[in-house]
Write a protein that holds these residues in place. Structure first.
Motif, mmCIF file in Angstrom:
data_model
loop_
_atom_site.group_PDB
_atom_site.id
_atom_site.type_symbol
_atom_site.label_atom_id
_atom_site.label_comp_id
_atom_site.label_asym_id
_atom_site.label_seq_id
_atom_site.Cartn_x
_atom_site.Cartn_y
_atom_site.Cartn_z
ATOM 1 N N VAL A 1 -5.987 3.805 2.337
ATOM 2 C CA VAL A 1 -6.052 2.400 2.727
ATOM 3 C C VAL A 1 -7.300 2.234 3.582
ATOM 4 O O VAL A 1 -7.319 2.577 4.759
ATOM 5 C CB VAL A 1 -4.790 1.974 3.501
ATOM 6 N N THR A 2 -8.362 1.730 2.964
ATOM 7 C CA THR A 2 -9.646 1.560 3.638
ATOM 8 C C THR A 2 -9.952 0.080 3.816
ATOM 9 O O THR A 2 -9.342 -0.779 3.159
ATOM 10 C CB THR A 2 -10.774 2.208 2.814
ATOM 11 N N THR B 1 -12.559 -1.433 2.756
ATOM 12 C CA THR B 1 -13.055 -1.943 1.476
ATOM 13 C C THR B 1 -11.904 -2.283 0.538
ATOM 14 O O THR B 1 -11.897 -3.358 -0.081
ATOM 15 C CB THR B 1 -13.991 -0.911 0.812
ATOM 16 N N LYS B 2 -10.915 -1.399 0.432
ATOM 17 C CA LYS B 2 -9.771 -1.685 -0.446
ATOM 18 C C LYS B 2 -8.971 -2.881 0.065
ATOM 19 O O LYS B 2 -8.498 -3.697 -0.730
ATOM 20 C CB LYS B 2 -8.867 -0.453 -0.567
ATOM 21 N N LEU B 3 -8.817 -2.984 1.391
ATOM 22 C CA LEU B 3 -8.111 -4.135 1.949
ATOM 23 C C LEU B 3 -8.867 -5.432 1.672
ATOM 24 O O LEU B 3 -8.261 -6.440 1.312
ATOM 25 C CB LEU B 3 -7.900 -3.946 3.451
ATOM 26 N N GLU B 4 -10.185 -5.404 1.817
ATOM 27 C CA GLU B 4 -10.988 -6.592 1.527
ATOM 28 C C GLU B 4 -10.910 -6.953 0.048
ATOM 29 O O GLU B 4 -10.777 -8.129 -0.306
ATOM 30 C CB GLU B 4 -12.432 -6.381 1.956
ATOM 31 N N ASP B 5 -10.966 -5.936 -0.829
ATOM 32 C CA ASP B 5 -10.856 -6.182 -2.272
ATOM 33 C C ASP B 5 -9.487 -6.775 -2.630
ATOM 34 O O ASP B 5 -9.371 -7.556 -3.577
ATOM 35 C CB ASP B 5 -11.083 -4.893 -3.067
ATOM 36 N N ALA B 6 -8.447 -6.396 -1.870
ATOM 37 C CA ALA B 6 -7.095 -6.915 -2.096
ATOM 38 C C ALA B 6 -6.890 -8.273 -1.419
ATOM 39 O O ALA B 6 -5.803 -8.833 -1.468
ATOM 40 C CB ALA B 6 -6.066 -5.913 -1.583
ATOM 41 N N ILE C 1 -2.351 -1.421 -3.378
ATOM 42 C CA ILE C 1 -3.406 -0.481 -3.020
ATOM 43 C C ILE C 1 -2.837 0.916 -3.198
ATOM 44 O O ILE C 1 -1.807 1.254 -2.614
ATOM 45 C CB ILE C 1 -3.875 -0.664 -1.558
ATOM 46 N N ASP C 2 -3.511 1.703 -4.019
ATOM 47 C CA ASP C 2 -3.123 3.093 -4.219
ATOM 48 C C ASP C 2 -4.104 3.980 -3.471
ATOM 49 O O ASP C 2 -5.284 3.651 -3.335
ATOM 50 C CB ASP C 2 -3.135 3.449 -5.709
ATOM 51 N N ALA D 1 0.841 -1.198 0.000
ATOM 52 C CA ALA D 1 0.000 0.000 0.000
ATOM 53 C C ALA D 1 0.871 1.240 0.000
ATOM 54 O O ALA D 1 1.801 1.353 0.792
ATOM 55 C CB ALA D 1 -0.915 0.003 1.216
ATOM 56 N N GLU E 1 -0.861 6.917 5.657
ATOM 57 C CA GLU E 1 -1.953 5.938 5.612
ATOM 58 C C GLU E 1 -1.851 4.925 6.756
ATOM 59 O O GLU E 1 -2.377 3.812 6.659
ATOM 60 C CB GLU E 1 -1.955 5.221 4.258
#
Length: 114
Positions: A34-35, A37-42, A30-31, A9, A57
């Motif tokens: 760092v949320t 949702t983004k962590l779950e998507d990753a 992750i750009d 990230a 972040e």
């Protein structure tokens, strides 16, 4: 623990993600913010390693640990982590002191132990 996948990230101008990839680690980036949702998507739930290169972040660190208590948290940044997350990170490395190739090799060599 074997490191097979990692989330990187933040900007990776030193190329730690590339060095990990060269050693066979699957990298998801992750750009921006760092949320959760983004962590779950990753796929943080399956990640072995979470590398943060932007201490701005740092709030993403406890979120990552909450979503995956076993993930190893590594910061690779010149600036220090804010006090509120400094104890949550497993390892903090200054890129001015250790190059990305050395850090990647050490992260894989020590079997994930802090």
């Amino acid at each position: 623990m074997t490191v097979s996948n990692a989330i990187v990230a933040g900007p990776d101008e030193h190329g730690l993600g590339e060095e990990l990839a060269a050693l066979g680690v699957e990298i998801v980036r992750i750009d921006g913010l760092v949320t959760a949702t983004k962590l779950e998507d990753a796929e943080i739930a399956d990640a072995d390693l979470f590398v943060l290169t932007d201490v701005e972040e740092a709030t993403g660190i406890p979120v990552a640990k909450e979503l995956n208590p076993d993930v190893r948290i590594v910061t690779y940044a010149s600036r220090s982590l804010p006090q509120f997350v400094a104890t949550v990170a497993d390892l903090a490395v200054d890129p001015d002191l250790l190059g990305p190739e050395t850090v990647a090799e050490e992260l894989l060599a020590d079997d994930g132990e802090p």
